[in-house]
Structures are given as structure tokens and as C-alpha cells.
Design a protein around this motif. Structure first.
Motif, PDB file in Angstrom:
ATOM      1  N   LYS A 160      -5.670  31.584 -49.940  1.00  0.00           N
ATOM      2  CA  LYS A 160      -4.383  31.082 -50.423  1.00  0.00           C
ATOM      3  C   LYS A 160      -3.318  31.145 -49.339  1.00  0.00           C
ATOM      4  N   GLY A 161      -3.460  32.103 -48.467  1.00  0.00           N
ATOM      5  CA  GLY A 161      -2.493  32.300 -47.396  1.00  0.00           C
ATOM      6  C   GLY A 161      -2.999  33.397 -46.484  1.00  0.00           C
ATOM      7  N   PRO A 162      -2.239  33.730 -45.458  1.00  0.00           N
ATOM      8  CA  PRO A 162      -2.677  34.782 -44.535  1.00  0.00           C
ATOM      9  C   PRO A 162      -2.632  36.162 -45.181  1.00  0.00           C
ATOM     10  N   SER A 163      -3.496  37.047 -44.732  1.00  0.00           N
ATOM     11  CA  SER A 163      -3.452  38.438 -45.181  1.00  0.00           C
ATOM     12  C   SER A 163      -2.210  39.104 -44.601  1.00  0.00           C
ATOM     13  N   THR A 164      -1.653  40.042 -45.360  1.00  0.00           N
ATOM     14  CA  THR A 164      -0.432  40.730 -44.944  1.00  0.00           C
ATOM     15  C   THR A 164      -0.675  42.232 -44.904  1.00  0.00           C
ATOM     16  N   ILE A 165      -0.218  42.860 -43.822  1.00  0.00           N
ATOM     17  CA  ILE A 165      -0.321  44.307 -43.673  1.00  0.00           C
ATOM     18  C   ILE A 165       1.076  44.900 -43.842  1.00  0.00           C
ATOM     19  N   THR A 166       1.207  45.848 -44.763  1.00  0.00           N
ATOM     20  CA  THR A 166       2.491  46.507 -45.005  1.00  0.00           C
ATOM     21  C   THR A 166       2.446  47.931 -44.459  1.00  0.00           C
ATOM     22  N   PHE A 167       3.369  48.219 -43.536  1.00  0.00           N
ATOM     23  CA  PHE A 167       3.512  49.563 -42.977  1.00  0.00           C
ATOM     24  C   PHE A 167       4.629  50.277 -43.733  1.00  0.00           C
ATOM     25  N   THR A 168       4.380  51.517 -44.116  1.00  0.00           N
ATOM     26  CA  THR A 168       5.383  52.300 -44.837  1.00  0.00           C
ATOM     27  C   THR A 168       5.515  53.674 -44.188  1.00  0.00           C
ATOM     28  N   MET A 169       6.764  54.035 -43.844  1.00  0.00           N
ATOM     29  CA  MET A 169       7.036  55.364 -43.291  1.00  0.00           C
ATOM     30  C   MET A 169       7.619  56.233 -44.396  1.00  0.00           C
ATOM     31  N   CYS A 181       7.800  47.725 -42.950  1.00  0.00           N
ATOM     32  CA  CYS A 181       7.789  46.387 -42.362  1.00  0.00           C
ATOM     33  C   CYS A 181       6.445  45.742 -42.663  1.00  0.00           C
ATOM     34  N   GLN A 182       6.378  44.431 -42.486  1.00  0.00           N
ATOM     35  CA  GLN A 182       5.151  43.696 -42.772  1.00  0.00           C
ATOM     36  C   GLN A 182       4.769  42.812 -41.595  1.00  0.00           C
ATOM     37  N   ALA A 183       3.465  42.582 -41.477  1.00  0.00           N
ATOM     38  CA  ALA A 183       2.955  41.679 -40.443  1.00  0.00           C
ATOM     39  C   ALA A 183       1.810  40.870 -41.025  1.00  0.00           C
ATOM     40  N   GLN A 184       1.783  39.582 -40.724  1.00  0.00           N
ATOM     41  CA  GLN A 184       0.691  38.726 -41.173  1.00  0.00           C
ATOM     42  C   GLN A 184      -0.414  38.701 -40.123  1.00  0.00           C
ATOM     43  N   VAL A 185      -1.643  38.579 -40.603  1.00  0.00           N
ATOM     44  CA  VAL A 185      -2.793  38.529 -39.704  1.00  0.00           C
ATOM     45  C   VAL A 185      -3.017  37.078 -39.295  1.00  0.00           C
ATOM     46  N   ARG A 186      -2.716  36.763 -38.062  1.00  0.00           N
ATOM     47  CA  ARG A 186      -2.900  35.417 -37.518  1.00  0.00           C
ATOM     48  C   ARG A 186      -3.324  35.530 -36.055  1.00  0.00           C
ATOM     49  N   PRO A 187      -4.349  34.811 -35.621  1.00  0.00           N
ATOM     50  CA  PRO A 187      -5.275  34.036 -36.455  1.00  0.00           C
ATOM     51  C   PRO A 187      -6.310  34.963 -37.089  1.00  0.00           C
ATOM     52  N   ASP A 188      -7.065  34.419 -38.054  1.00  0.00           N
ATOM     53  CA  ASP A 188      -8.134  35.200 -38.657  1.00  0.00           C
ATOM     54  C   ASP A 188      -9.278  35.384 -37.667  1.00  0.00           C
ATOM     55  N   VAL A 189     -10.024  36.455 -37.864  1.00  0.00           N
ATOM     56  CA  VAL A 189     -11.226  36.693 -37.069  1.00  0.00           C
ATOM     57  C   VAL A 189     -12.428  36.669 -37.995  1.00  0.00           C
ATOM     58  N   GLY A 190     -13.599  36.485 -37.432  1.00  0.00           N
ATOM     59  CA  GLY A 190     -14.809  36.334 -38.226  1.00  0.00           C
ATOM     60  C   GLY A 190     -15.303  37.626 -38.848  1.00  0.00           C
ATOM     61  N   TYR A 191     -16.387  37.490 -39.585  1.00  0.00           N
ATOM     62  CA  TYR A 191     -16.994  38.617 -40.298  1.00  0.00           C
ATOM     63  C   TYR A 191     -17.306  39.778 -39.355  1.00  0.00           C
ATOM     64  N   ASN A 192     -16.906  40.977 -39.771  1.00  0.00           N
ATOM     65  CA  ASN A 192     -17.185  42.222 -39.056  1.00  0.00           C
ATOM     66  C   ASN A 192     -16.462  42.322 -37.715  1.00  0.00           C
ATOM     67  N   SER A 193     -15.507  41.427 -37.470  1.00  0.00           N
ATOM     68  CA  SER A 193     -14.740  41.466 -36.225  1.00  0.00           C
ATOM     69  C   SER A 193     -13.446  42.250 -36.437  1.00  0.00           C
ATOM     70  N   THR A 194     -12.875  42.725 -35.334  1.00  0.00           N
ATOM     71  CA  THR A 194     -11.649  43.516 -35.409  1.00  0.00           C
ATOM     72  C   THR A 194     -10.492  42.769 -34.770  1.00  0.00           C
ATOM     73  N   THR A 195      -9.297  43.125 -35.207  1.00  0.00           N
ATOM     74  CA  THR A 195      -8.071  42.564 -34.654  1.00  0.00           C
ATOM     75  C   THR A 195      -6.964  43.576 -34.883  1.00  0.00           C
ATOM     76  N   GLY A 196      -5.750  43.233 -34.517  1.00  0.00           N
ATOM     77  CA  GLY A 196      -4.644  44.161 -34.696  1.00  0.00           C
ATOM     78  C   GLY A 196      -3.356  43.437 -35.022  1.00  0.00           C
ATOM     79  N   VAL A 197      -2.432  44.138 -35.657  1.00  0.00           N
ATOM     80  CA  VAL A 197      -1.109  43.603 -35.961  1.00  0.00           C
ATOM     81  C   VAL A 197      -0.078  44.691 -35.691  1.00  0.00           C
ATOM     82  N   SER A 198       1.167  44.273 -35.528  1.00  0.00           N
ATOM     83  CA  SER A 198       2.244  45.234 -35.332  1.00  0.00           C
ATOM     84  C   SER A 198       3.532  44.671 -35.906  1.00  0.00           C
TER      85      SER A 198
END
Length: 223
Positions: A160-169, A181-198
Motif C-alpha cells: 500500500k505504501g512504504p514501510s515506516t520506522i518510528t523511533f521513540t526516546m 521521529c519517523q523514517a520511511q524505508v526507501r528503496p525496498d530491499v529483497g527477501y532476507n536482505s538488510t538496509t538502514g534508516v535514520s
């Protein structure tokens, strides 16, 4: 599916789409659908009373009654089963209080298997499902930049849309939320692959000693 976070993520990823799983979860009803089991359970020595000229949906039938059920057989060839009415308190194949009627013999169901199917035994067929591997607060100064390492346990099916990561202190002592704060995961990576957001937590200058930063993933699922 269970109530744990991973199971719920899988359910959310499927959305309202067709999906398939192990055939072992399909109900097994041998006493109602298997010829030999049906006969042993309801007919033969299981019958204690016979009544002719009963009627089932306008068809002439023979009622064969026993301690488990009343079974109605068509009075005319090919003598098909028309109805099975279980007696009170009887449980057969995990079913109780059943009144089953049999019809449409030798007819297909007309069901066409869908082509766009999610296969839970192959997670790469799903939309992205990101899980948080670790959170890094070493960049939290002024400004307070936090990051997370993610892993996609799903696939690349459009969501439906990009995945969103919410950081909470949070203040560990009081439980008070200091910022987020929030960050969207862009671009997506394939199965079992890793990525990062900030992202940057506003209104915070350096992480207090008693602060805890967590990251949670929101995966919107099938479009």
C-alpha cells in the motif's frame, strides 16, 4: 497464525489477498466423506431402526437411525446419501449438532484457483516485512540523529505504501516520552536482505543517560 508480532506482521502483509498454507490445516472429515468410514460410522450394525417413505427436499428416502445419527438414503437407484442428522451430544470428526444435506452429485464446484496468491511457505512472495535488528544512538548529539538496521523477511510484492520506522526516546525512570521521529524505508530491499534508516529526534540535544531509544516497524501490507 499466532498473536506474536511476527505472525501479526504476516497477516497484515497478506491483507485481503488470496493466500495458501500447509494442507494440514484443511479440515479432515473422513466419517462424512469417505465411503468405508461413513458406512462403519453410520450404517450396517450402527443402524437400529429403519423407516421407509421419509422425505428429504421432495425426494423419497429411507431413514436409517442409530445412536449416532439419522441417515437418509434415496429410495431409488443409485441410493445416494441425502441427509445426515447427528443426535444430541454426538461428536463426529469434531462436529456436533450437525444437520448435513448432500446434493449436486457429479457436479463440479466451478471454482477457479486465483492466480495472484501469497504463499506463506515462500516469504519472498509477500510484501516487504521489515524487522528491526538494532538501534544506534551514537549519532545523537545536537541534533539527535538515531538510526536502525533492518531486515526484510518478506519480498518485493507491491504494498500500500512504504514501510515506516518510528523511533521513540523514553525516560527509563519515568516512562515519559522525550521525543520521536519517523523514517520511511526507501528503496525496498529483497527477501532476507538488510538496509538502514535514520531520522532526527527534535527538541533533544544528546541522549540523556537514563533514556532508551526503541524503533518499531509499520509494514502496510498488500495493496
Amino acid at each position: 497464525m499466532g498473536t506474536d508480532a511476527l505472525s501479526q506482521n504476516l497477516v497484515k502483509a497478506a491483507g485481503s489477498s488470496w493466500w495458501k498454507g500447509s494442507s494440514s490445516i484443511v479440515p479432515q472429515l473422513p466419517d462424512f466423506t469417505g465411503g468405508i468410514s461413513f458406512r462403519n460410522t453410520f450404517l450396517g450394525t450402527a443402524v437400529t431402526q429403519r423407516t421407509d417413505h421419509a422425505s428429504v427436499d421432495g425426494h423419497d428416502a429411507v431413514e436409517l437411525s442409530g445412536p449416532r445419527a439419522d441417515v437418509y438414503i434415496a429410495a431409488n437407484s443409485p441410493y445416494r446419501v441425502l441427509r445426515v442428522h447427528l443426535k444430541n451430544g454426538v461428536v463426529i470428526d469434531g462436529i456436533s449438532a450437525a444437520d448435513l444435506r448432500y446434493s449436486n452429485f457429479d457436479k463440479g464446484f466451478g471454482i477457479v484457483a486465483p492466480t495472484d496468491v501469497i504463499d506463506f511457505s515462500n516469504l519472498s512472495t509477500l510484501t516487504p516485512i521489515y524487522t528491526v535488528l538494532s538501534v544506534d544512538t551514537s549519532g545523537c548529539g545536537s541534533p539527535c540523529v538515531v538510526s536502525a538496521s533492518l531486515k526484510n523477511i518478506g519480498g518485493m510484492r507491491p504494498a500500500k505504501g512504504p514501510s515506516t520506522i518510528t523511533f521513540t526516546m523514553t525516560d527509563a525512570a519515568t516512562g515519559h516520552v522525550l521525543g520521536s521521529c519517523q523514517a520511511q524505508v526507501r528503496p525496498d530491499v529483497g527477501y532476507n536482505s538488510t538496509t538502514g534508516v535514520s531520522c532526527t529526534i527534535g527538541g533533544v540535544s544528546g541522549a540523556p543517560n537514563a533514556a532508551i531509544v526503541t524503533a518499531t516497524a509499520d509494514n502496510p501490507g498488500q495493496a
